[in-house]
Design a protein around this motif. Structure first.
Motif, PDB file in Angstrom:
ATOM      1  N   SER A 158      -4.522  -3.706   1.254  1.00 41.14           N
ATOM      2  CA  SER A 158      -5.322  -4.159   0.113  1.00 41.14           C
ATOM      3  C   SER A 158      -4.474  -4.249  -1.149  1.00 41.14           C
ATOM      4  N   ALA A 159      -4.426  -5.421  -1.742  1.00 42.13           N
ATOM      5  CA  ALA A 159      -3.696  -5.592  -2.998  1.00 42.13           C
ATOM      6  C   ALA A 159      -4.319  -4.758  -4.108  1.00 42.13           C
ATOM      7  N   ALA A 160      -5.639  -4.636  -4.094  1.00 47.47           N
ATOM      8  CA  ALA A 160      -6.319  -3.845  -5.123  1.00 47.47           C
ATOM      9  C   ALA A 160      -5.936  -2.375  -5.015  1.00 47.47           C
ATOM     10  N   ARG A 161      -5.839  -1.859  -3.786  1.00 48.54           N
ATOM     11  CA  ARG A 161      -5.469  -0.459  -3.608  1.00 48.54           C
ATOM     12  C   ARG A 161      -4.009  -0.223  -3.988  1.00 48.54           C
ATOM     13  N   VAL A 162      -3.136  -1.151  -3.646  1.00 49.34           N
ATOM     14  CA  VAL A 162      -1.728  -1.012  -4.019  1.00 49.34           C
ATOM     15  C   VAL A 162      -1.579  -1.031  -5.531  1.00 49.34           C
ATOM     16  N   ALA A 163      -2.288  -1.941  -6.193  1.00 50.60           N
ATOM     17  CA  ALA A 163      -2.154  -2.093  -7.642  1.00 50.60           C
ATOM     18  C   ALA A 163      -2.595  -0.842  -8.391  1.00 50.60           C
ATOM     19  N   ILE A 164      -3.576  -0.120  -7.850  1.00 53.54           N
ATOM     20  CA  ILE A 164      -4.104   1.065  -8.534  1.00 53.54           C
ATOM     21  C   ILE A 164      -3.386   2.336  -8.095  1.00 53.54           C
ATOM     22  N   GLY A 165      -2.482   2.229  -7.104  1.00 54.37           N
ATOM     23  CA  GLY A 165      -1.744   3.385  -6.613  1.00 54.37           C
ATOM     24  C   GLY A 165      -2.493   4.230  -5.626  1.00 54.37           C
ATOM     25  N   ALA A 166      -3.499   3.631  -4.929  1.00 54.22           N
ATOM     26  CA  ALA A 166      -4.351   4.416  -4.033  1.00 54.22           C
ATOM     27  C   ALA A 166      -4.341   3.872  -2.615  1.00 54.22           C
ATOM     28  N   ALA A 167      -3.247   3.257  -2.203  1.00 57.03           N
ATOM     29  CA  ALA A 167      -3.158   2.709  -0.853  1.00 57.03           C
ATOM     30  C   ALA A 167      -2.938   3.835   0.136  1.00 57.03           C
ATOM     31  N   ALA A 168      -4.016   4.286   0.780  1.00 56.86           N
ATOM     32  CA  ALA A 168      -3.937   5.414   1.715  1.00 56.86           C
ATOM     33  C   ALA A 168      -3.419   4.938   3.055  1.00 56.86           C
ATOM     34  N   LYS A 169      -2.513   5.693   3.637  1.00 57.44           N
ATOM     35  CA  LYS A 169      -1.981   5.357   4.949  1.00 57.44           C
ATOM     36  C   LYS A 169      -2.875   5.942   6.039  1.00 57.44           C
ATOM     37  N   LEU A 170      -3.095   5.155   7.079  1.00 53.43           N
ATOM     38  CA  LEU A 170      -3.818   5.673   8.227  1.00 53.43           C
ATOM     39  C   LEU A 170      -2.954   6.736   8.906  1.00 53.43           C
ATOM     40  N   PRO A 171      -3.485   7.925   9.164  1.00 50.39           N
ATOM     41  CA  PRO A 171      -2.667   9.002   9.722  1.00 50.39           C
ATOM     42  C   PRO A 171      -2.256   8.772  11.172  1.00 50.39           C
ATOM     43  N   VAL A 172      -3.001   7.937  11.893  1.00 51.56           N
ATOM     44  CA  VAL A 172      -2.663   7.638  13.289  1.00 51.56           C
ATOM     45  C   VAL A 172      -2.827   6.147  13.507  1.00 51.56           C
ATOM     46  N   HIS A 173      -2.377   5.697  14.669  1.00 52.94           N
ATOM     47  CA  HIS A 173      -2.585   4.307  15.030  1.00 52.94           C
ATOM     48  C   HIS A 173      -4.082   4.053  15.205  1.00 52.94           C
ATOM     49  N   PRO A 174      -4.556   2.823  15.045  1.00 52.36           N
ATOM     50  CA  PRO A 174      -3.790   1.590  14.876  1.00 52.36           C
ATOM     51  C   PRO A 174      -3.377   1.340  13.432  1.00 52.36           C
ATOM     52  N   ALA A 175      -2.418   0.449  13.260  1.00 47.46           N
ATOM     53  CA  ALA A 175      -1.945   0.089  11.925  1.00 47.46           C
ATOM     54  C   ALA A 175      -2.905  -0.899  11.278  1.00 47.46           C
ATOM     55  N   PRO A 176      -2.905  -0.968   9.949  1.00 44.94           N
ATOM     56  CA  PRO A 176      -3.731  -1.972   9.268  1.00 44.94           C
ATOM     57  C   PRO A 176      -3.409  -3.380   9.754  1.00 44.94           C
ATOM     58  N   MET A 177      -4.419  -4.230   9.723  1.00 49.19           N
ATOM     59  CA  MET A 177      -4.276  -5.599  10.213  1.00 49.19           C
ATOM     60  C   MET A 177      -3.806  -6.503   9.085  1.00 49.19           C
ATOM     61  N   ARG A 178      -2.698  -7.189   9.297  1.00 46.06           N
ATOM     62  CA  ARG A 178      -2.124  -8.033   8.242  1.00 46.06           C
ATOM     63  C   ARG A 178      -3.013  -9.223   7.922  1.00 46.06           C
ATOM     64  N   ASP A 179      -3.502  -9.910   8.949  1.00 48.81           N
ATOM     65  CA  ASP A 179      -4.320 -11.099   8.725  1.00 48.81           C
ATOM     66  C   ASP A 179      -5.774 -10.772   9.036  1.00 48.81           C
ATOM     67  N   PHE A 180      -6.368  -9.970   8.155  1.00 47.99           N
ATOM     68  CA  PHE A 180      -7.750  -9.546   8.377  1.00 47.99           C
ATOM     69  C   PHE A 180      -8.714 -10.710   8.227  1.00 47.99           C
ATOM     70  N   ALA A 181      -8.367 -11.673   7.391  1.00 43.21           N
ATOM     71  CA  ALA A 181      -9.228 -12.848   7.216  1.00 43.21           C
ATOM     72  C   ALA A 181      -9.387 -13.602   8.525  1.00 43.21           C
ATOM     73  N   ALA A 182      -8.338 -13.614   9.349  1.00 42.84           N
ATOM     74  CA  ALA A 182      -8.427 -14.292  10.642  1.00 42.84           C
ATOM     75  C   ALA A 182      -9.442 -13.590  11.546  1.00 42.84           C
ATOM     76  N   LEU A 183      -9.482 -12.250  11.500  1.00 44.65           N
ATOM     77  CA  LEU A 183     -10.466 -11.522  12.288  1.00 44.65           C
ATOM     78  C   LEU A 183     -11.880 -11.824  11.793  1.00 44.65           C
ATOM     79  N   VAL A 184     -12.058 -11.849  10.474  1.00 48.96           N
ATOM     80  CA  VAL A 184     -13.364 -12.174   9.908  1.00 48.96           C
ATOM     81  C   VAL A 184     -13.815 -13.550  10.395  1.00 48.96           C
TER      82      VAL A 184
END
Length: 433
Positions: A158-184
């Protein structure tokens, strides 16, 4: 333009102007109908099934939203190629505009029957595919997907989370999806209505990044709830802006609806906030945030909803969390009370063991909410219990108990319902068909 259309739109414009004047305040990003001489775009919004006008639907013309008149008609100074429209109880729609001919916008009736997927659930092919398959086995036609979950995580970078300094990492797999719009887009192709759930003021990563925004205890220390998670002070406008940035991300990703959860003050005594902790201040903060959300999201033609405590349907005050049910309808398309029988630990008059009669809890709570707000059933979509009881005898809710809740919601003519299971596991044999 024929004399009949000129006369009709003169009446429509007058009606819209009168409606705007009586509203008391107009949201930013919205507009009222212009004078007839300036009209470039005109039309009517109708029901696909009955072909009758839909009163007070929303249309978006050239990025500005306006409510149509009681006869379903609208007019605008802007010349556009498409009209976006929506109304509670219908699918949103986009209609092309050809030349200067009046536009007929057709909305299709729709009642979401949804299950919930957490950040982990939507990123897990196994859990996600199982939820999608419920469309065939049980008629599930909608998904509630965490865009920001209870622990502040997002299923995509999330660009909004990165910009505010709150981009939380998932502690385990799976990794965040890069092209989430494609899934939507893929889930839309599967015929699913998609609701973006955003947990607002319970936000541990945001509090870590901005401790001054956090809720504090009586000693001035950062407060943590029973899960040891921090909350954000609902009076902090910078936190409003951040959550609206995230909501706008969800709209751009293609979600049909943005649903705000934990849009409330924490239910704990003795806490400190940026403003005096009074009922008036609390309700002003919550309705103010929701009003700001409607304004920010107006151009995207997405539905806006919010989750509320089940007892908010009954309590005469704001339940000490800023949720006063009579004040919520103005900013929202849908109000979503969490009517889990296990959550009604004090029962209701004449019902001391809610899990023994789950349908009664849902039916009576929805009826009370409609009575108090004056809103029709279509403006409500409840959360229902599809998980183990935690307050009484700890049994799993089975098909009969889930069906009793669904039947009660249907009887109150709600805009569908949503099933909550925190593990995202939904047994087709235990769900309505």
């Amino acid at each position: 333009m024929s004399a009949r259309w000129r006369a009709a739109f003169g009446t429509a414009c007058a009606a819209l102007a009168l409606a705007a004047a009586s509203c008391g305040r107009a949201a930013a990003g919205t507009q009222t109908a212009p004078a007839t001489a300036s009209v470039q775009t005109r039309g009517v919004v109708i029901d696909a099934a009955t072909r009758k006008p839909i009163p007070h639907a929303w249309v978006v013309v050239d990025g500005a939203a306006q409510k149509v008149a009681a006869d379903g008609r609208f007019a605008s100074m802007a010349g556009v190629t498409v009209i976006d429209a929506r109304a509670p109880g219908y699918q949103r729609a986009r209609t092309p505009v050809t030349g200067d001919a009046p536009v007929t916008v057709v909305l299709t009736p729709f009642r979401p029957k949804a299950v919930y997927l957490s950040v982990y659930g939507v990123l897990s092919p196994v859990l996600r595919d199982a939820a999608v398959k419920l469309q065939e086995s049980n008629g599930i036609n909608a998904l509630v997907i965490d865009v920001k979950g209870d622990r502040g995580m997002t299923p995509y970078p999330s660009a909004a989370r990165v910009a505010i300094g709150a981009a939380a990492k998932l502690p385990v797999h799976p990794a965040p999806m890069r092209d989430f719009a494609a899934l939507v887009a893929e889930l839309h192709r599967d015929g699913l209505y998609l609701i973006a759930r955003i947990v607002v003021f319970k936000d541990d990563p945001l509090a870590d990044a901005h401790p001054a925004w956090a809720v504090h205890d009586a000693q001035g220390q950062v407060w943590r709830d029973r899960e040891q998670l921090q909350w954000i002070d609902p009076f902090v406008r910078e936190a409003w802006t951040h959550n609206l940035d995230l909501a706008e991300e969800a709209a751009r990703l293609g979600f049909d609806e943005v649903q705000f959860d934990y849009v409330r003050f924490p239910d704990a005594p003795g806490l400190r906030f940026a403003e005096p902790n009074t009922r008036a201040n609390r309700t002003a903060a919550i309705t103010g945030f929701l009003g700001a959300a409607r304004e920010r999201l107006a151009r995207y033609n997405v539905f806006v909803s919010a989750d509320i405590f089940g007892y908010v349907c009954w309590n005469a005050d704001d339940t000490a969390i800023g949720q006063q049910i009579e004040q919520l309808g103005a900013a929202l398309d849908y109000i979503s009370p969490m009517l889990y029988p296990s959550g009604f630990t004090w029962g209701l008059p004449g019902c001391t063991r809610p899990t023994a009669d789950p349908g009664q809890i849902v039916r009576r709570s929805l009826a009370e909410a409609q009575r108090r707000t004056g809103l029709p059933g279509v403006r409500f979509r409840p959360w229902l219990q599809a998980f183990r009881d935690y307050a009484f005898d700890h049994h799993e809710f089975d098909a009969d108990e889930i069906r009793a809740q669904v039947d009660a919601a249907d009887a109150e003519h709600t805009n569908g319902w949503m099933l909550w299971n925190p593990r995202n596991r939904y047994d087709p044999a235990q769900l309505p068909r």
